[in-house]
Design an enzyme around this catalytic site. Structure first.
Site, mmCIF file in Angstrom:
data_model
loop_
_atom_site.group_PDB
_atom_site.id
_atom_site.type_symbol
_atom_site.label_atom_id
_atom_site.label_comp_id
_atom_site.label_asym_id
_atom_site.label_seq_id
_atom_site.Cartn_x
_atom_site.Cartn_y
_atom_site.Cartn_z
ATOM 1 N N HIS A 197 102.765 49.056 106.349
ATOM 2 C CA HIS A 197 103.187 49.728 107.579
ATOM 3 C C HIS A 197 104.367 50.654 107.337
ATOM 4 O O HIS A 197 104.486 51.694 108.010
ATOM 5 C CB HIS A 197 103.503 48.699 108.651
ATOM 6 C CG HIS A 197 102.271 48.070 109.223
ATOM 7 N ND1 HIS A 197 102.300 47.132 110.236
ATOM 8 C CD2 HIS A 197 100.958 48.245 108.927
ATOM 9 C CE1 HIS A 197 101.070 46.770 110.538
ATOM 10 N NE2 HIS A 197 100.236 47.428 109.745
ATOM 11 N N ASP A 249 94.906 46.261 110.277
ATOM 12 C CA ASP A 249 96.311 46.640 110.162
ATOM 13 C C ASP A 249 96.380 48.122 109.791
ATOM 14 O O ASP A 249 95.396 48.838 109.878
ATOM 15 C CB ASP A 249 97.050 45.758 109.140
ATOM 16 C CG ASP A 249 96.490 45.868 107.721
ATOM 17 O OD1 ASP A 249 95.719 46.795 107.440
ATOM 18 O OD2 ASP A 249 96.829 45.021 106.873
ATOM 19 N N LEU A 291 93.427 41.346 97.829
ATOM 20 C CA LEU A 291 93.033 40.031 98.333
ATOM 21 C C LEU A 291 93.387 38.917 97.350
ATOM 22 O O LEU A 291 93.677 37.796 97.763
ATOM 23 C CB LEU A 291 91.536 40.015 98.639
ATOM 24 C CG LEU A 291 91.066 41.036 99.675
ATOM 25 C CD1 LEU A 291 89.575 40.875 99.943
ATOM 26 C CD2 LEU A 291 91.862 40.901 100.967
ATOM 27 N N ALA A 340 90.653 50.543 97.826
ATOM 28 C CA ALA A 340 89.729 49.491 98.264
ATOM 29 C C ALA A 340 90.402 48.474 99.173
ATOM 30 O O ALA A 340 89.995 47.315 99.230
ATOM 31 C CB ALA A 340 89.135 48.792 97.049
ATOM 32 N N GLY A 341 91.449 48.887 99.898
ATOM 33 C CA GLY A 341 92.099 47.988 100.836
ATOM 34 C C GLY A 341 93.245 47.197 100.225
ATOM 35 O O GLY A 341 93.818 47.582 99.206
#
Length: 270
Positions: free
Chosen positions: A97, A152, A74, A70-71
């Protein structure tokens, strides 16, 4: 030999090896596998482990439970205030990354099993895989600008190349969920099956790859990646070099022999 799934590092991912396939499973189901630096460290360890394991000839990446990823986490960012937030953001994106680069450099093909929701970094991670199996019920959503963030994970690199700049902008600016059929029509995924069939279908593809000419796959992955930036003449030279290098492998000899004898090849990944 089948290996029972074992936790890696802090346990945010698990790893199991069977029949030449390494299954890496994201394991933060309580937050739908939201990515944080701990997961980054664990996932990087898993990728480096399978890359260095000669018994592994293909990788399957999926999530436990009802989500793929889900990313980003946050809550991890929201809890940071003042100058802590830019530092937390830098650490989070930097860790992710590293994963994308490790996946690109992997010497074995990767299959993604999108078993459920894939948002933000989850979409980027799936796009970094070579083949993608997606649940018919699942959706892809980029989400970044929806929270005032910017993309990103290589999404601004991969999406324009996969689906073109206009559709990439549609995904990145409007944040509208992309259903499975649309994702396949756009060229984002390879197979669509009901959610309950995702593990079996993704494993089927991974096993097929694991039984193939591993060194040929590795060179093919690099050629396709390089083609995005090379002019034609340079790409032709790279293809020629790769073909000649591959002609020295056992699997090339086996493939030729099998073709001429009209039999099934028995590749060994060497």
């Amino acid at each position: 030999m089948t290996e029972t799934a074992r936790p890696i590092g802090s346990g945010t991912v698990t790893l199991a090896v069977a029949d030449g396939v390494a299954t890496i499973t994201l394991n933060r189901p309580e937050v739908l596998h939201a990515f944080n630096p701990a997961m980054g460290a664990d996932l990087l360890e898993a990728l480096l482990t399978v890359d260095g394991d000669p018994a592994v000839r293909a990788v399957l990446l999926t999530g436990s439970g009802r989500a793929f990823m889900a990313g980003g986490d946050l809550a991890h960012l929201h809890g940071a205030t003042g100058e802590e937030r830019p530092r937390a953001a830098n650490a989070l994106v930097g860790a992710f990354h590293e994963i994308v680069l490790a996946m690109a450099r992997l010497s074995k093909p990767i299959v993604a099993g999108i078993n459920g929701v894939a948002a933000g970094a989850g979409v980027s991670m799936a796009m970094a895989c070579d083949l993608v199996v997606m649940a018919a019920e699942a959706k892809l959503v980029m989400a970044y600008t929806g929270i005032g963030a910017t993309p990103d994970g290589g999404s601004t690199f991969a999406l324009p190349r996969l689906i073109g700049p206009k559709l990439a902008m549609e995904m990145l600016l409007l944040n509208e969920p992309v259903d499975a059929e649309t994702a396949r029509a756009w060229g984002l995924v390879n197979r669509i099956v009901p959610a309950v069939e995702v593990p079996a279908e993704a494993m089927k593809l991974a096993k097929k790859l694991a039984a193939g000419p591993t060194l040929s796959y590795a060179r093919t992955r690099r050629l396709v990646s390089e083609s995005l930036d090379n002019p034609l003449g340079q790409q032709l030279a790279r293809e020629q070099d790769a073909f000649v290098a591959n002609s020295r492998t056992h699997d090339f000899d086996e493939g030729l022999g099998a073709f001429l004898a009209k039999r099934k090849p028995g590749y060994e990944g060497r």
